[in-house]
Design a protein around this motif. Structure first.
Motif, PDB file in Angstrom:
ATOM      1  N   ARG A  25       0.831  -1.202   0.000  1.00 43.78           N
ATOM      2  CA  ARG A  25       0.000   0.000   0.000  1.00 43.78           C
ATOM      3  C   ARG A  25       0.864   1.250   0.000  1.00 43.78           C
ATOM      4  O   ARG A  25       1.709   1.440   0.882  1.00 43.78           O
ATOM      5  CB  ARG A  25      -0.952  -0.002   1.188  1.00 43.78           C
ATOM      6  CG  ARG A  25      -1.959  -1.153   1.151  1.00 43.78           C
ATOM      7  CD  ARG A  25      -3.024  -0.975   2.198  1.00 43.78           C
ATOM      8  NE  ARG A  25      -3.819   0.233   1.939  1.00 43.78           N
ATOM      9  CZ  ARG A  25      -4.608   0.814   2.851  1.00 43.78           C
ATOM     10  NH1 ARG A  25      -4.682   0.293   4.072  1.00 43.78           N
ATOM     11  NH2 ARG A  25      -5.296   1.903   2.553  1.00 43.78           N
ATOM     12  N   LEU A  26       0.657   2.077  -1.003  1.00 46.27           N
ATOM     13  CA  LEU A  26       1.415   3.300  -1.218  1.00 46.27           C
ATOM     14  C   LEU A  26       0.532   4.505  -0.919  1.00 46.27           C
ATOM     15  O   LEU A  26      -0.617   4.576  -1.349  1.00 46.27           O
ATOM     16  CB  LEU A  26       1.879   3.342  -2.682  1.00 46.27           C
ATOM     17  CG  LEU A  26       2.528   4.613  -3.214  1.00 46.27           C
ATOM     18  CD1 LEU A  26       3.852   4.883  -2.500  1.00 46.27           C
ATOM     19  CD2 LEU A  26       2.749   4.477  -4.728  1.00 46.27           C
ATOM     20  N   TYR A  27       1.068   5.475  -0.189  1.00 49.05           N
ATOM     21  CA  TYR A  27       0.317   6.682   0.192  1.00 49.05           C
ATOM     22  C   TYR A  27       1.129   7.886  -0.256  1.00 49.05           C
ATOM     23  O   TYR A  27       2.228   8.140   0.257  1.00 49.05           O
ATOM     24  CB  TYR A  27       0.109   6.694   1.702  1.00 49.05           C
ATOM     25  CG  TYR A  27      -0.929   7.672   2.215  1.00 49.05           C
ATOM     26  CD1 TYR A  27      -2.117   7.915   1.530  1.00 49.05           C
ATOM     27  CD2 TYR A  27      -0.727   8.343   3.427  1.00 49.05           C
ATOM     28  CE1 TYR A  27      -3.071   8.792   2.027  1.00 49.05           C
ATOM     29  CE2 TYR A  27      -1.682   9.213   3.941  1.00 49.05           C
ATOM     30  CZ  TYR A  27      -2.848   9.439   3.232  1.00 49.05           C
ATOM     31  OH  TYR A  27      -3.797  10.312   3.718  1.00 49.05           O
ATOM     32  N   ASP A  52      -3.102   5.020  -2.656  1.00 47.66           N
ATOM     33  CA  ASP A  52      -4.017   6.009  -2.091  1.00 47.66           C
ATOM     34  C   ASP A  52      -3.339   7.383  -2.149  1.00 47.66           C
ATOM     35  O   ASP A  52      -2.125   7.483  -1.957  1.00 47.66           O
ATOM     36  CB  ASP A  52      -4.361   5.686  -0.638  1.00 47.66           C
ATOM     37  CG  ASP A  52      -5.236   4.443  -0.512  1.00 47.66           C
ATOM     38  OD1 ASP A  52      -5.679   3.931  -1.555  1.00 47.66           O
ATOM     39  OD2 ASP A  52      -5.457   3.993   0.617  1.00 47.66           O
ATOM     40  N   VAL A  53      -4.110   8.422  -2.390  1.00 52.00           N
ATOM     41  CA  VAL A  53      -3.528   9.747  -2.521  1.00 52.00           C
ATOM     42  C   VAL A  53      -4.018  10.688  -1.429  1.00 52.00           C
ATOM     43  O   VAL A  53      -5.113  10.538  -0.891  1.00 52.00           O
ATOM     44  CB  VAL A  53      -3.812  10.367  -3.910  1.00 52.00           C
ATOM     45  CG1 VAL A  53      -3.323   9.445  -5.012  1.00 52.00           C
ATOM     46  CG2 VAL A  53      -5.301  10.636  -4.106  1.00 52.00           C
ATOM     47  N   ASP A  72       2.552   0.980   3.545  1.00 51.02           N
ATOM     48  CA  ASP A  72       3.899   0.416   3.530  1.00 51.02           C
ATOM     49  C   ASP A  72       4.947   1.437   3.088  1.00 51.02           C
ATOM     50  O   ASP A  72       6.062   1.433   3.602  1.00 51.02           O
ATOM     51  CB  ASP A  72       3.935  -0.795   2.591  1.00 51.02           C
ATOM     52  CG  ASP A  72       2.982  -1.886   3.038  1.00 51.02           C
ATOM     53  OD1 ASP A  72       3.174  -2.408   4.151  1.00 51.02           O
ATOM     54  OD2 ASP A  72       2.034  -2.194   2.295  1.00 51.02           O
ATOM     55  N   VAL A  73       4.598   2.282   2.122  1.00 49.65           N
ATOM     56  CA  VAL A  73       5.498   3.339   1.662  1.00 49.65           C
ATOM     57  C   VAL A  73       4.724   4.650   1.631  1.00 49.65           C
ATOM     58  O   VAL A  73       3.602   4.708   1.118  1.00 49.65           O
ATOM     59  CB  VAL A  73       6.072   3.041   0.265  1.00 49.65           C
ATOM     60  CG1 VAL A  73       6.931   4.213  -0.214  1.00 49.65           C
ATOM     61  CG2 VAL A  73       6.896   1.762   0.273  1.00 49.65           C
ATOM     62  N   VAL A  74       5.329   5.704   2.186  1.00 50.15           N
ATOM     63  CA  VAL A  74       4.710   7.024   2.228  1.00 50.15           C
ATOM     64  C   VAL A  74       5.753   8.026   1.737  1.00 50.15           C
ATOM     65  O   VAL A  74       6.961   7.792   1.832  1.00 50.15           O
ATOM     66  CB  VAL A  74       4.252   7.380   3.665  1.00 50.15           C
ATOM     67  CG1 VAL A  74       3.475   8.697   3.684  1.00 50.15           C
ATOM     68  CG2 VAL A  74       3.391   6.260   4.244  1.00 50.15           C
ATOM     69  N   THR A  75       5.280   9.174   1.221  1.00 44.16           N
ATOM     70  CA  THR A  75       6.215  10.192   0.722  1.00 44.16           C
ATOM     71  C   THR A  75       6.084  11.498   1.518  1.00 44.16           C
ATOM     72  O   THR A  75       5.633  12.507   0.986  1.00 44.16           O
ATOM     73  CB  THR A  75       5.987  10.467  -0.775  1.00 44.16           C
ATOM     74  OG1 THR A  75       4.625  10.886  -0.972  1.00 44.16           O
ATOM     75  CG2 THR A  75       6.264   9.234  -1.611  1.00 44.16           C
ATOM     76  N   PRO A  76       6.496  11.510   2.788  1.00 46.30           N
ATOM     77  CA  PRO A  76       6.419  12.754   3.566  1.00 46.30           C
ATOM     78  C   PRO A  76       7.465  13.759   3.104  1.00 46.30           C
ATOM     79  O   PRO A  76       8.535  13.375   2.613  1.00 46.30           O
ATOM     80  CB  PRO A  76       6.719  12.271   4.996  1.00 46.30           C
ATOM     81  CG  PRO A  76       7.621  11.094   4.790  1.00 46.30           C
ATOM     82  CD  PRO A  76       7.098  10.405   3.563  1.00 46.30           C
ATOM     83  N   ALA A 282       8.151  -5.743   0.816  1.00 43.55           N
ATOM     84  CA  ALA A 282       7.708  -5.153  -0.447  1.00 43.55           C
ATOM     85  C   ALA A 282       8.044  -3.666  -0.487  1.00 43.55           C
ATOM     86  O   ALA A 282       8.396  -3.124  -1.545  1.00 43.55           O
ATOM     87  CB  ALA A 282       6.209  -5.360  -0.633  1.00 43.55           C
ATOM     88  N   ALA A 283       7.943  -3.002   0.656  1.00 43.19           N
ATOM     89  CA  ALA A 283       8.250  -1.573   0.716  1.00 43.19           C
ATOM     90  C   ALA A 283       9.710  -1.321   0.355  1.00 43.19           C
ATOM     91  O   ALA A 283      10.025  -0.420  -0.433  1.00 43.19           O
ATOM     92  CB  ALA A 283       7.944  -1.037   2.112  1.00 43.19           C
ATOM     93  N   LEU A 284      10.608  -2.108   0.913  1.00 44.16           N
ATOM     94  CA  LEU A 284      12.029  -1.964   0.608  1.00 44.16           C
ATOM     95  C   LEU A 284      12.297  -2.265  -0.865  1.00 44.16           C
ATOM     96  O   LEU A 284      13.095  -1.568  -1.522  1.00 44.16           O
ATOM     97  CB  LEU A 284      12.857  -2.881   1.503  1.00 44.16           C
ATOM     98  CG  LEU A 284      12.997  -2.444   2.961  1.00 44.16           C
ATOM     99  CD1 LEU A 284      13.485  -3.594   3.831  1.00 44.16           C
ATOM    100  CD2 LEU A 284      13.945  -1.249   3.076  1.00 44.16           C
TER     101      LEU A 284
END
Length: 361
Positions: A25-27, A52-53, A72-76, A282-284
């Motif tokens: 899951r990507l945010y 998800d956005v 799992d991965v976020v772009t802060p 998966a995130a890595l």
């Protein structure tokens, strides 16, 4: 930049990568990862990606600090949000042994990130860019041929903004970006804690409020692309996205992005993994995949944001690399300001000031 929604990508079950097959899951911001990028990762890893956005870093902060986000991965963004969150233990330490492509990253940008995250233990940079002004060249020239498109005056001077009321002006709905940019326009510290200076910035926004069609973090992209807006305060790469969308729709006008000569805010978005991420393997794998030069360059070419991947730069189109508004010179970069972390008290002061500026208090 974007509204909260869910975009579920296509999925394939060909497990040829090193990550454990499953869901990742990507945010992130809307359109920050192309469909081709997602599909390629799914094909190689066997992981179905749910994308998800969000439309503001404040939304991200609320969700991550609450815990159990499921992402799992976020772009802060690096500062102030990631910098403020890091001491709270919400971001997982990265297993560098799983990040074989980390050597492709720009050492200078990695060093900038390390000022917030020592030894780059919890995040790597994804994209970076600036906050400036996008405008419809044709519409602006028709209304005001000598409009100061290279200055914050274009939107912050009431006499000028009034001329563009009918063709549409949009400002970011963000206290840090809105008030910070107004403070730069006034020649003041964009992180000021001085009440009088902050109120001066409130006054700048309040005086042009009658001419602003919308305050929003993302809808200006569609507005510019459709010709429904002629000026928008926004993020550099979003103007490339708007240009691409306008061309796809058969529009003939030109959208241009300019850095205001007074200076502007700069930002760095990172790739990070929440401590409670369900699928860290998966995130890595996804982060390592994004650091491949051809993947990073494809994203930079499509999105217009500046890549933090040094190995990818030769693959970025000359038109982008040669445009100083997207890849600024060292002289221009000296006028950039990276927002500092504010205390909880000051953050509330700024939020209330922003509400006053918009006429909500």
């Amino acid at each position: 930049m974007k509204r909260l929604a869910t975009m579920t990508a296509c999925w394939l079950v060909l497990a040829i990568g090193s990550a454990t097959a499953g869901e990742m899951r990507l945010y992130s911001w809307e359109a920050y990862f192309s469909a081709d990028t997602i599909k390629t990762f799914e094909t190689e890893s066997g992981n179905k990606v749910t994308y998800d956005v969000f439309d503001s870093n404040d939304v991200v902060e609320t969700k991550i600090l609450a815990g159990d986000s499921g992402y799992d991965v976020v772009t802060p963004n690096l500062s102030p949000h990631f910098a403020r969150q890091l001491p709270l233990g919400v971001w997982s330490e990265l297993d560098k042994a799983q990040l074989g492509n980390i050597g492709n990253m720009d050492p200078g940008l990695m060093a900038k990130l390390a000022e917030v995250d020592p030894d780059n233990r919890h995040a790597v940079p994804w994209m970076w860019g600036t906050t400036g002004l996008g405008h419809n060249v044709d519409m602006i020239k028709k209304i005001m041929p000598d409009a100061p498109v290279d200055s914050w005056r274009l939107v912050f001077d009431p006499k000028i903004a009034a001329k563009f009321k009918d063709c549409g002006i949009a400002l970011l709905d963000d206290a840090e970006q809105g008030l910070g940019s107004a403070l730069i326009y006034l020649g003041l510290d964009p992180d000021t804690e001085n009440a009088e200076e902050l109120e001066n910035a409130v006054g700048v926004i309040a005086r042009i409020r009658p001419f602003v069609r919308q305050f929003h973090g993302s809808s200006y992209v569609a507005g510019l692309a459709a010709g429904d807006l002629c000026i928008a305060m926004g993020y550099s790469g979003d103007m490339v996205v708007a240009t691409n969308r306008s061309k796809e729709a058969g529009k003939t006008f030109t959208i241009e992005y300019r850095l205001p000569k007074e200076g502007n805010l700069v930002w760095f978005d990172t790739l990070a993994i929440p401590t409670d991420a369900p699928n860290k393997a998966a995130a890595l794998a996804f982060i390592n995949f994004l650091m491949r030069p051809e993947i990073a360059a494809a994203a930079a070419n499509e999105l217009g944001f500046s890549t933090a991947n040094k190995a990818a730069l030769p693959l970025v189109t000359e038109a982008l690399r040669a445009n100083v508004n997207f890849y600024p010179t060292e002289a221009e970069q000296k006028k950039f300001h990276l927002p500092r972390v504010k205390s909880e008290k000051q953050d509330k002061v700024w939020q209330r000031a922003w509400n006053r500026a918009k006429g909500l208090e």
